[in-house]
Design an enzyme around this catalytic site. Sequence first.
Site, PDB file in Angstrom:
ATOM      1  N   GLU B  32     135.138 109.295  51.259  1.00 23.00           N
ATOM      2  CA  GLU B  32     135.366 109.558  52.682  1.00 23.00           C
ATOM      3  C   GLU B  32     134.033 109.515  53.428  1.00 23.00           C
ATOM      4  O   GLU B  32     133.051 110.103  52.984  1.00 23.00           O
ATOM      5  CB  GLU B  32     136.047 110.936  52.845  1.00 23.00           C
ATOM      6  CG  GLU B  32     136.027 111.514  54.251  1.00 23.00           C
ATOM      7  CD  GLU B  32     136.656 110.597  55.300  1.00 23.00           C
ATOM      8  OE1 GLU B  32     137.703 109.983  55.023  1.00 23.00           O
ATOM      9  OE2 GLU B  32     136.065 110.500  56.404  1.00 23.00           O
ATOM     10  N   HIS B  50     158.153 112.293  62.275  1.00 28.67           N
ATOM     11  CA  HIS B  50     159.157 111.558  63.056  1.00 28.67           C
ATOM     12  C   HIS B  50     160.467 111.410  62.282  1.00 28.67           C
ATOM     13  O   HIS B  50     160.473 111.405  61.056  1.00 28.67           O
ATOM     14  CB  HIS B  50     158.623 110.165  63.402  1.00 28.67           C
ATOM     15  CG  HIS B  50     157.604 110.177  64.505  1.00 28.67           C
ATOM     16  ND1 HIS B  50     157.945 110.386  65.814  1.00 28.67           N
ATOM     17  CD2 HIS B  50     156.260 110.020  64.479  1.00 28.67           C
ATOM     18  CE1 HIS B  50     156.850 110.351  66.556  1.00 28.67           C
ATOM     19  NE2 HIS B  50     155.805 110.125  65.770  1.00 28.67           N
ATOM     20  N   ILE B 335     147.729 101.324  60.306  1.00 27.88           N
ATOM     21  CA  ILE B 335     148.617 102.482  60.140  1.00 27.88           C
ATOM     22  C   ILE B 335     148.619 103.297  61.430  1.00 27.88           C
ATOM     23  O   ILE B 335     147.967 104.324  61.562  1.00 27.88           O
ATOM     24  CB  ILE B 335     148.224 103.338  58.920  1.00 27.88           C
ATOM     25  CG1 ILE B 335     148.049 102.462  57.693  1.00 27.88           C
ATOM     26  CG2 ILE B 335     149.286 104.408  58.664  1.00 27.88           C
ATOM     27  CD1 ILE B 335     149.274 101.667  57.274  1.00 27.88           C
ATOM     28  N   CYS B 402     138.393 136.180  63.171  1.00 23.85           N
ATOM     29  CA  CYS B 402     138.909 135.452  64.339  1.00 23.85           C
ATOM     30  C   CYS B 402     140.058 136.254  64.926  1.00 23.85           C
ATOM     31  O   CYS B 402     141.080 136.452  64.266  1.00 23.85           O
ATOM     32  CB  CYS B 402     139.389 134.058  63.930  1.00 23.85           C
ATOM     33  SG  CYS B 402     140.403 133.232  65.171  1.00 23.85           S
TER      34      CYS B 402
END
Lengths: 406, 477
Positions: B32, B50, B335, B402
């Site tokens: 990557e 979807h 893609i 947080c």
Amino acid sequence: MKYKTDVVVIGGGAAGMAAAYRAKKEGVDVILLERDEDTGGVLNQCIHNGFGLQYFKKDLTGPEFKEYAKERLEDIEILFGTYVLEVRNDRTIIFVDRRGIHEIETKALVMATGARERHFNSLPVPGKRITGVFTAGLAQRFINLENLKPGSKAVILGSGDIGLIMARRLTLEGIKVEAVLEIMPYPGGLERNVQQCLKDFGIPLYLSHTVTAIEGDRRLEKVIAAQVDYKWDPIPGTEKEFEVDTLITSVGLIPQTKPVDFVETDPGFLVSNTNQTSEDWIFAAGNCTVIFDLVDYVAKEGEKAGKYAAMYAKGEYKKGKKVKVRKGENIGVIHPIYIDPTQESTLYIRVSKVFDRANIKVLPLDVEVIEDEARPPEMIVVKLKPFDENIDEIEVMADELISKLG
Amino acid sequence: MIFLIAVIGGGIVGTLIARELNKYVEDVWLFEAKTNFGMGVTKSNSAILHGGYDDPPGSLRAQLCYKGNQLYTQLQKELNFDLKRVGSHVVAIEDEETKYIYELVKKAEKNGVKEVRVVEKLELLEMEKNINPKAKRSLFCEIAGIFDPWIVAMQAAKSVRINGGRTLIKKRLVEVEKKNGKFLLRFQDKSEYFADLVINAAGLFADDVAKLFGDEVPEIFPVKGEYFLLSKDFQYVNSTIFPVPTGISKGCLVLPTVDGGFLVGPNANRVLSKYDTATTREGLNEIREKGTKLVPNLNFRRHLVKTFAGLRPETEKKDFHIDVGKSGAIHVSGIRSPGLTAAPAIAKYVVEYLIQEKIGMNLYKRENYIPEIEKTPHLIHIDRNEWNDIIQKDPDAGEMICHCNKVTKKEIIDAIKNGARTLDDIKFMTRASFGECQGGFCTAKILKILAEYTGRDPREINQNEDGSWIVNAKVRI
């Protein structure tokens, strides 16, 4: 663990410390919940002076103000490092800390949860999401508490007090402040801060200006600003470019009301002059109700909330009658928006425009206050005595006082 | 001799292909270019599963979308991520749009999607109280969902590591050479690796990577989509709300995110640079207007958390291009939407069809393969007694860092143990600093924890890529 008490105060900042102190003084049991390892909240990183002139009658720094307020909490149970998960309407409070998850059964609650800073990301200014954009509070924390510099050259957006204070603070630490930008045609902070933080250091203040874009690959490289018209739309051709690696934003504070989600808010807790919310056992004070300009007011409000919460816990104060306070002409902010007419009240008012001499009236009560050089950033305080319970609504308005001789 | 398969690109497609291959071959190496997985196209989009009803029948998209949607059920169990099948509505507001709903029904039938139905006005306004009251009817698809795609990529990469593969970050491929029947891959950091088989899943850059192999794939041009992220404070919609689409995209949507916020967007504008992820004044105005048409009471002033833009890898024919190149490398390119949904089906297409059938390579399933991986639970969402027990063993689990998204110190330390090195790693792995205050309260604390647990100075810690520094000096030495 299970706790039982009379009054719980959530938040140990200026409002919460004052509320806990006063509730205890009324003779009830108090637990103060603080999420940090010390009380004081944002006061701890406000190392400049100007705090406490009214409340302690002394000119103090933030940490000093905290120390004075904390001294009065000696016999109060303060639970540090706690985070409140839930406030239930059956008067239990659930919180977590490094020991586990706990429950408190209480008779009354004071919310003193303060505010958070509006972030630049929510404005929305076009550009890439790059580093180098800090809220003023975060930059202040880095410099004053963490011993770290957030960059080398900066622009500050917003001339509220925090923005002004940071302009001076950055300059003192050798970070060059190229400009302070303010979208309004007048400065957002106190006049004394404009003088002491900008003028004394020769930092330019651009009024009616805002940031229209930020540029940079991964870290901020350039801030583009422009003058705005009366609708706050940028005027083409007025763009200015600043080559800086840091943008500090002071673009507003937002009252924090979580995790209480069953009382009236807009956006802060809507309270009465006794700091009671729409739920009679919950009181609120300080910046979680409305944004105040002075910590002294916050502390006074905190005390009042503590007093009424304690009276409520003892059964000496019930659900107060509510007279609506209406925002009339030229009024930007009015606090509180309800008044229990059987009690004294303090109104905090922000006018919505600049006045040479404002005449502030409270109708139908026979109350008039004259305020010289009234500006929206500075709160005007008006005290009211208890009044006729048959009045359904009062209205606060301001207009320019025109000299009868002139 | 070791048989090594290299996957170029650690987005959701690359990581899932690597994981699929890893079920057969131990030596799968994933490369990557960025500092974490799922941080490119995978990160900045609508994050929707979807239904597969609206892709052009007969396209590769249609073939893989519905299948991908079905594969997500198993994938979610194995990789342990949040997936909510909240459903989606395509809403007709104008009269002329209502007939399109019936065209979609026919399309769904052709694509083999059974889980759709037409919802008439009354029921629609009952299901979605805040949508435009002028809405006439909608096509509802119950299998549509929402999830965090980058989490899938990160979890898939972790699954590869657990099963003997390697995952490498900051590896930008710059040169490829064919040597003794193997591919010699050269990266920008001067490192070199030999691979027997290479799968190019480089997202926006898949056409550029194909060129390094001497192969041609359809040119990819970036199409920018801009978004508003709104806070959790008001429940605008319960499911994904689509308008009736234009030719260019599925239109500007309003949808919930998996952690309770809301997205409004995207628009679709072709841009010149594959690095142009800046939002624009015009673009934000456009989606504000379009979003408000679907949900009129959107309050941007009060609820806006942030804006962002992402790039979609579009091609002229608007379909996936997944094939073996002349060089023998497999290119998974173009893609675009519905790539996230299709990703698990794309992975199977590559491994079962292209590699085993088309190339004719015999692969055998590994007996020692472990499909399930664990994920540190988000403590705020688990049972309180269970959380309390965790705190008794590890007090960091009781320390809230947080406040907006309620992330504890333990969760942050666990992310660091799982490889987090940047503020964005923490943000996308744990959601700390992802909320309304955008890190105003927690950034300083997270920076401190990162510095302490990785043994670095805060000045060395970046937001994401090199150069995205946070602080650059000490106030007092």
